[in-house]
Design a protein around this motif. Structure first.
Motif, short mmCIF file in Angstrom:
data_model
loop_
_atom_site.label_atom_id
_atom_site.label_comp_id
_atom_site.label_asym_id
_atom_site.label_seq_id
_atom_site.Cartn_x
_atom_site.Cartn_y
_atom_site.Cartn_z
N UNK A 1 -4.97 1.33 -5.62
CA UNK A 1 -5.44 0.32 -4.68
C UNK A 1 -6.88 -0.08 -5.01
N UNK A 2 -7.71 0.93 -5.31
CA UNK A 2 -9.11 0.66 -5.65
C UNK A 2 -9.17 -0.28 -6.85
N UNK A 3 -8.38 0.06 -7.85
CA UNK A 3 -8.39 -0.75 -9.07
C UNK A 3 -7.97 -2.20 -8.77
N UNK A 4 -6.92 -2.34 -7.97
CA UNK A 4 -6.45 -3.68 -7.59
C UNK A 4 -7.53 -4.49 -6.90
N UNK A 5 -8.19 -3.86 -5.95
CA UNK A 5 -9.22 -4.57 -5.18
C UNK A 5 -10.39 -4.98 -6.07
N UNK B 1 -12.82 12.17 1.05
CA UNK B 1 -12.74 11.62 2.41
C UNK B 1 -12.10 10.23 2.40
N UNK B 2 -12.54 9.40 1.46
CA UNK B 2 -11.99 8.04 1.37
C UNK B 2 -10.50 8.08 1.08
N UNK B 3 -10.14 8.97 0.15
CA UNK B 3 -8.74 9.05 -0.25
C UNK B 3 -7.88 9.55 0.91
N UNK B 4 -8.38 10.52 1.66
CA UNK B 4 -7.53 11.03 2.74
C UNK B 4 -7.42 10.00 3.87
N UNK B 5 -8.47 9.23 4.09
CA UNK B 5 -8.37 8.18 5.12
C UNK B 5 -7.40 7.08 4.69
N UNK B 6 -7.44 6.76 3.40
CA UNK B 6 -6.50 5.76 2.88
C UNK B 6 -5.06 6.25 3.11
N UNK B 7 -4.82 7.52 2.82
CA UNK B 7 -3.46 8.06 3.00
C UNK B 7 -3.06 8.09 4.46
N UNK B 8 -4.02 8.41 5.30
CA UNK B 8 -3.76 8.43 6.75
C UNK B 8 -3.43 7.02 7.25
N UNK B 9 -4.16 6.05 6.73
CA UNK B 9 -3.93 4.64 7.10
C UNK B 9 -2.49 4.24 6.74
N UNK C 1 0.83 -1.21 0.00
CA UNK C 1 0.00 0.00 0.00
C UNK C 1 0.86 1.26 0.00
N UNK C 2 2.04 1.15 0.63
CA UNK C 2 2.90 2.33 0.76
C UNK C 2 3.29 2.89 -0.61
N UNK C 3 3.32 2.03 -1.61
CA UNK C 3 3.68 2.49 -2.95
C UNK C 3 2.46 2.67 -3.86
N UNK C 4 1.28 2.72 -3.26
CA UNK C 4 0.07 2.80 -4.08
C UNK C 4 -0.73 4.05 -3.78
N UNK C 5 -1.36 4.57 -4.82
CA UNK C 5 -2.31 5.67 -4.61
C UNK C 5 -3.66 5.04 -4.31
N UNK C 6 -4.58 5.84 -3.83
CA UNK C 6 -5.92 5.32 -3.56
C UNK C 6 -6.54 4.75 -4.84
#
Ligand SMILES: Nc1nc2c(ncn2[C@@H]2O[C@H](COP(=O)(O)OP(=O)(O)OP(=O)(O)O)[C@@H](O)[C@H]2O)c(=O)[nH]1
Ligand SMILES: [Mg+2]
Length: 469
Positions: A151-155, A260-268, A143-148
């Motif tokens: 990651x979304x696309x992968x999932x 909101x989703x993107x910023x939470x993903x980055x915070x995670x 995840x550290x090397x992925x943008x939201x």
């Protein structure tokens, strides 16, 4: 006199050793059982001789071990006493599942064999910190090397196509996907709606685990520990169009659900994933990864292939190559990694060789890479707490190897659970022959006896042998 004491203390401090040993594995792999047994074997090592493959024990260099308070006050204590109490209850029970990181510290006194240590003093101490943490946390490294967006696309892709597990995943994701269809991420964010969809997404990840699929992201969603219900664990992937740079084609408003989703993903990524690697992983000297190869053999092809993927992912955390994510976060310290196939007492002794070669195959690809990086690696099979005894069973005129144990329902059984394939099994294996093992309860053993095990001494030798010379 005082000076002599001070010099002695100084020498003592510089000659004593410290080692942080990390124990991980996917949930139910056998971490708690392993640590309980390891501590138990060491606490009993000076009085009992059931560790012949552990050199310091065989050579009578071990003088004793005791538990001492841990130095890292921010991590919960590993509850050894409760685990032992459960193993000694009537009837004996397995320790409860654990969900978070924990640690325990031992001081191991030993007689050094040779060199400066021996000349200066007759005994040394190894301070051993043993850290238990969920293997699921290692699945988050990429995840550290992925943008939201990535990651979304992968999932989303995991749910499509004919990859192993995709069909099952899309079935399990149904409820969440229905909700997602009625959700417009470009609308103004509504925290309650985001929480509701996150809950459905988390449930889908739990259902994956319950169905034998281990590769789930974000790993902390299924093992939240103290963070249960925190907004940093409330986000989910979305389906959206991206341009050639991977950016959304639509304009993202700052107050949108998407933002909101993107910023939470980055915070995670920052507060959970990065923090784990910097605060915990960076401090480990040695690592054992426990793998339960038998459960996926029981569950079938998809579960097995999925676990193989998860193990591969897990191994990325030991790839310290120049451009690796880890290199950018900290300088690596781990110099030995042991992969252990656990619960070997679930199969007959003649199957142990196959169990090891199956595990070797599972870690093979990444293994080559890691040995290239100069880490010492080994694969073995073990039973931290042996719950069955080997024996024989007669079928007609032939006598077969078997195991004997008492089930959780207190029924004594002698059985042959099946052959372990020595290589990653092909489709025919799953059609032709199954594999069936029962859960056995631990054996009844007196309080003053060390826990019965298979090859814990071999594991100890690999992990600690060189530190107790
Ligand atoms: N027969 C046998 N069963 C074992 C052994 N080790 C673990 N088990 C079984 O595996 C289960 C899970 O073991 P744990 O040690 O709790 O596994 P864990 O990795 O700590 O699990 P979580 O805390 O849920 O992540 C136990 O409840 C036992 O049923 C072993 O050496 N022999
Ligand atoms: Mg546990």
């Amino acid at each position: 006199m005082k000076i002599k004491q001070e010099v002695n203390d100084l020498v003592k401090r510089s000659l004593d050793r410290h080692l942080r040993l990390a124990v991980t594995g996917l949930s139910r792999a056998g971490k708690t059982a392993f640590i309980t047994s390891l501590v138990n074997q060491l606490l009993n090592s000076s009085t009992q001789e059931n560790l012949p493959l552990f050199e310091p024990s065989r050579n009578k260099q071990l003088l004793g071990a005791k538990r001492i308070p841990q130095t890292n006050l921010m991590v919960p204590r590993f509850d050894y006493d409760i685990a032992i109490e459960q193993l000694h209850s009537a009837p004996p029970r397995w320790p409860e599942p654990t969900k978070d990181v924990s640690e325990i510290r031992l001081a191991i006194r030993f007689k050094p064999k040779k060199g400066a240590r021996r000349l200066l003093k007759s005994t040394s101490t190894l301070y051993l910190d043993i850290v238990d943490y969920p293997g699921e946390w290692l699945l988050d490294l990429p995840l550290l090397d992925m943008s939201f967006e990535q990651w979304s696309q992968n999932q989303m892709e995991l749910l499509k196509g004919d990859k192993a597990g995709s069909q099952l995943r899309s079935q399990l994701a149904k409820e969440w996907l229905v909700k997602l269809n009625h959700f417009n991420c470009f609308d103004t964010a509504n925290e309650n709606r985001v929480a509701e969809l996150s809950k459905a997404y988390t449930q889908y990840l739990h259902d994956c685990k319950d169905s034998g699929l281990h590769w789930v992201q974000p790993g902390r969603f299924v093992l939240p520990g103290e963070l249960e219900g925190a907004p940093v664990l409330q986000f989910f992937p979305v389906e959206l169009e991206v341009d050639e740079h991977g950016k959304p084609t639509k304009e993202i408003k700052r107050d949108s659900a998407y933002a909101m989703l993107r910023s939470r993903f980055n915070e995670y990524k920052k507060k959970i994933v990065k923090a784990f690697y910097q605060e915990h992983f960076a401090t480990f000297d040695r690592q054992i990864v426990l793998v339960d190869c038998l459960q996926p053999l029981n569950s079938g092809h998809d579960s097995f292939m999925d676990m193989s993927g998860a193990i591969n992912q897990l191994m990325q955390s030991f790839k310290y190559g120049r451009n690796s994510i880890l290199k950018r976060l900290f300088s690596a310290k781990i110099d030995k990694v042991l992969f252990a196939a656990t619960k070997a007492d679930h199969v007959t002794p003649d199957q142990h060789v196959n169990l090891v070669s199956l595990l070797q195959q599972l870690v093979h690809e990444a293994w080559q890479h890691v040995s290239y990086e100069g880490i010492d690696m080994e694969c073995m099979s073990l039973a931290s707490i042996q719950a069955t005894m080997p024996g024989f069973a007669s079928v007609g005129d032939t006598t077969l190897q078997a195991i004997k144990g008492t089930t959780l329902e207190e029924e004594t059984m002698t059985l042959f659970p099946g052959e372990v394939p020595p290589k990653l099994p092909q489709q025919e294996y799953w059609q032709k022959q199954g594999f069936e093992f029962y859960q056995f309860r631990p054996l009844k053993i007196p309080h003053d006896q060390a826990l019965p095990h298979i090859r814990m001494d071999k594991a100890l030798q690999f992990l600690l042998g060189d530190k107790l010379r």
